[in-house]
Design an enzyme around this catalytic site. Structure first.
Site, PDB file in Angstrom:
ATOM      1  N   ASP A 153       0.792  -1.187   0.067  1.00 25.26           N
ATOM      2  CA  ASP A 153      -0.035   0.156   0.038  1.00 25.26           C
ATOM      3  C   ASP A 153       0.954   1.288  -0.120  1.00 25.26           C
ATOM      4  O   ASP A 153       0.894   2.180  -0.992  1.00 25.26           O
ATOM      5  CB  ASP A 153      -0.556  -0.197   1.165  1.00 25.26           C
TER       6      ASP A 153
ATOM      7  N   GLY B 225       1.024 -10.190   4.577  1.00 21.63           N
ATOM      8  CA  GLY B 225       2.116  -9.228   5.208  1.00 21.63           C
ATOM      9  C   GLY B 225       1.663  -8.817   6.399  1.00 21.63           C
ATOM     10  O   GLY B 225       1.473  -9.790   7.473  1.00 21.63           O
ATOM     11  N   VAL B 226       1.501  -7.645   6.738  1.00 23.02           N
ATOM     12  CA  VAL B 226       0.872  -7.100   7.904  1.00 23.02           C
ATOM     13  C   VAL B 226      -0.199  -8.036   8.584  1.00 23.02           C
ATOM     14  O   VAL B 226      -0.281  -7.956   9.906  1.00 23.02           O
ATOM     15  CB  VAL B 226       0.784  -5.680   7.717  1.00 23.02           C
TER      16      VAL B 226
HETATM   17  N1  AR6 Z   1       5.584  -5.512  -4.713  1.00 17.03           N
HETATM   18  C1  AR6 Z   1       4.968  -6.943  -4.371  1.00 17.03           C
HETATM   19  N2  AR6 Z   1       4.713  -7.255  -3.217  1.00 17.03           N
HETATM   20  C2  AR6 Z   1       4.704  -6.577  -2.046  1.00 17.03           C
HETATM   21  C3  AR6 Z   1       5.596  -5.225  -2.224  1.00 17.03           C
HETATM   22  C4  AR6 Z   1       5.880  -4.754  -3.563  1.00 17.03           C
HETATM   23  N3  AR6 Z   1       6.312  -3.562  -3.714  1.00 17.03           N
HETATM   24  N4  AR6 Z   1       5.557  -4.651  -0.965  1.00 17.03           N
HETATM   25  C5  AR6 Z   1       5.050  -5.735  -0.107  1.00 17.03           C
HETATM   26  N5  AR6 Z   1       4.686  -6.865  -0.917  1.00 17.03           N
HETATM   27  P1  AR6 Z   1       1.141  -6.157   3.031  1.00 17.03           P
HETATM   28  P2  AR6 Z   1      -1.588  -7.178   3.858  1.00 17.03           P
HETATM   29  C6  AR6 Z   1       4.181  -8.182  -0.362  1.00 17.03           C
HETATM   30  O1  AR6 Z   1       1.674  -6.094   4.443  1.00 17.03           O
HETATM   31  O2  AR6 Z   1      -0.769  -8.173   4.549  1.00 17.03           O
HETATM   32  C7  AR6 Z   1      -0.664  -2.004   4.832  1.00 17.03           C
HETATM   33  O3  AR6 Z   1      -0.101  -1.049   5.766  1.00 17.03           O
HETATM   34  C8  AR6 Z   1       4.562  -8.452   1.092  1.00 17.03           C
HETATM   35  O4  AR6 Z   1       5.563  -9.059   1.330  1.00 17.03           O
HETATM   36  O5  AR6 Z   1       1.662  -5.208   2.082  1.00 17.03           O
HETATM   37  O6  AR6 Z   1      -2.644  -7.336   3.155  1.00 17.03           O
HETATM   38  C9  AR6 Z   1      -2.058  -1.488   4.440  1.00 17.03           C
HETATM   39  O7  AR6 Z   1      -2.325  -0.274   4.632  1.00 17.03           O
HETATM   40  C10 AR6 Z   1       3.433  -9.465   1.156  1.00 17.03           C
HETATM   41  O8  AR6 Z   1       3.588 -10.681   0.926  1.00 17.03           O
HETATM   42  O9  AR6 Z   1      -0.438  -6.295   3.034  1.00 17.03           O
HETATM   43  C11 AR6 Z   1      -3.051  -2.195   5.410  1.00 17.03           C
HETATM   44  O10 AR6 Z   1      -3.039  -1.736   6.668  1.00 17.03           O
HETATM   45  C12 AR6 Z   1       2.250  -8.873   0.491  1.00 17.03           C
HETATM   46  O11 AR6 Z   1       2.709  -7.879  -0.325  1.00 17.03           O
HETATM   47  C13 AR6 Z   1      -2.280  -3.821   5.674  1.00 17.03           C
HETATM   48  O12 AR6 Z   1      -0.860  -3.349   5.435  1.00 17.03           O
HETATM   49  C14 AR6 Z   1       1.103  -8.139   1.282  1.00 17.03           C
HETATM   50  O13 AR6 Z   1       1.707  -7.426   2.463  1.00 17.03           O
HETATM   51  C15 AR6 Z   1      -2.522  -4.926   4.736  1.00 17.03           C
HETATM   52  O14 AR6 Z   1      -1.716  -5.969   5.082  1.00 17.03           O
END
Ligand code: AR6
Length: 181
Positions: free
Chosen positions: A40, A131-132
């Site tokens: 995000d 992720g988060v």
């Molecule tokens: N490209 C591809 N994948 C990515 C990238 C990127 N640039 N950056 C991270 N990932 P997350 P969630 C992967 O935490 O679990 C945010 O604060 C990462 O390794 O981004 O759905 C939002 O505002 C992981 O496998 O999303 C929400 O509050 C995946 O993207 C919360 O995090 C998802 O990780 C959402 O959490």
């Protein structure tokens, strides 16, 4: 590492989602739609203020209480190579155990539905909620792949769904647990 499935309509890649040259990339957002960390944060940083401005408008008009988990909305892609960003919200793992798999599937399904409604033919997803939000990657692999496969079976318009993993190890877990075949 690039792997193709479902007559090449699904592509698994490792990389940065914000660099994807597709009609739409999907944002793993939160209900506020006002940004955050992870993918995000990367999308808003790379895409510029236009995206956030449109998200604020969507909050004011359609979703004053926030975007419900599993739903999706679309904005422009701002400065991104992608023309659009589809924002969805995955479930936080453990918050609603009985519904979380269905909510994760809905996030994929509703994002794809929005793409079809806008006549988009290529879409790239991050691994939503893994992720988060703490969703176990192997469980998310099975759920997301099933949802995509079911969708593509009924839809003929989407030509390419790219599943973009940030880390090699994440792509490997997906490739071990997906149900695309
Ligand atoms: N490209 C591809 N994948 C990515 C990238 C990127 N640039 N950056 C991270 N990932 P997350 P969630 C992967 O935490 O679990 C945010 O604060 C990462 O390794 O981004 O759905 C939002 O505002 C992981 O496998 O999303 C929400 O509050 C995946 O993207 C919360 O995090 C998802 O990780 C959402 O959490």
């Amino acid at each position: 590492m690039t792997q193709l499935f479902l007559e090449d309509r699904v592509v698994v890649v490792v990389g940065d989602l914000t660099r994807e040259n597709v009609d739409a990339i999907v944002n793993a957002a939160n209900s506020s739609l006002l940004g955050g960390g992870g993918v995000d944060g990367a999308i808003h940083r790379a895409g510029g203020p236009q995206i956030l401005q449109r998200c604020r408008e969507i909050r004011k008009t359609r979703y004053p209480d926030g975007l419900p988990i599993g739903e999706a909305v679309i904005t422009s892609g701002g400065n991104l190579p992608a023309r659009y960003v589809i924002h969805t919200v995955g479930p936080i793992y453990g918050n609603d155990p009985e519904r979380e798999s269905e909510l994760l599937a809905a996030a994929y399904r509703n994002s794809l539905t929005l793409a079809v409604q806008h006549a988009l033919t290529s879409i790239a997803f991050p691994s939503i909620s893994t992720g988060v939000y703490g969703y176990p990657k192997h469980e998310a692999a099975a759920i997301s792949s099933r949802a995509i496969k079911e969708f593509l079976k009924l839809d003929q318009s989407v030509q390419q769904v790219r599943l973009v993993f940030f880390h090699d190890a994440d792509a490997r877990v997906f490739l071990e647990h997906h149900e695309l075949e």
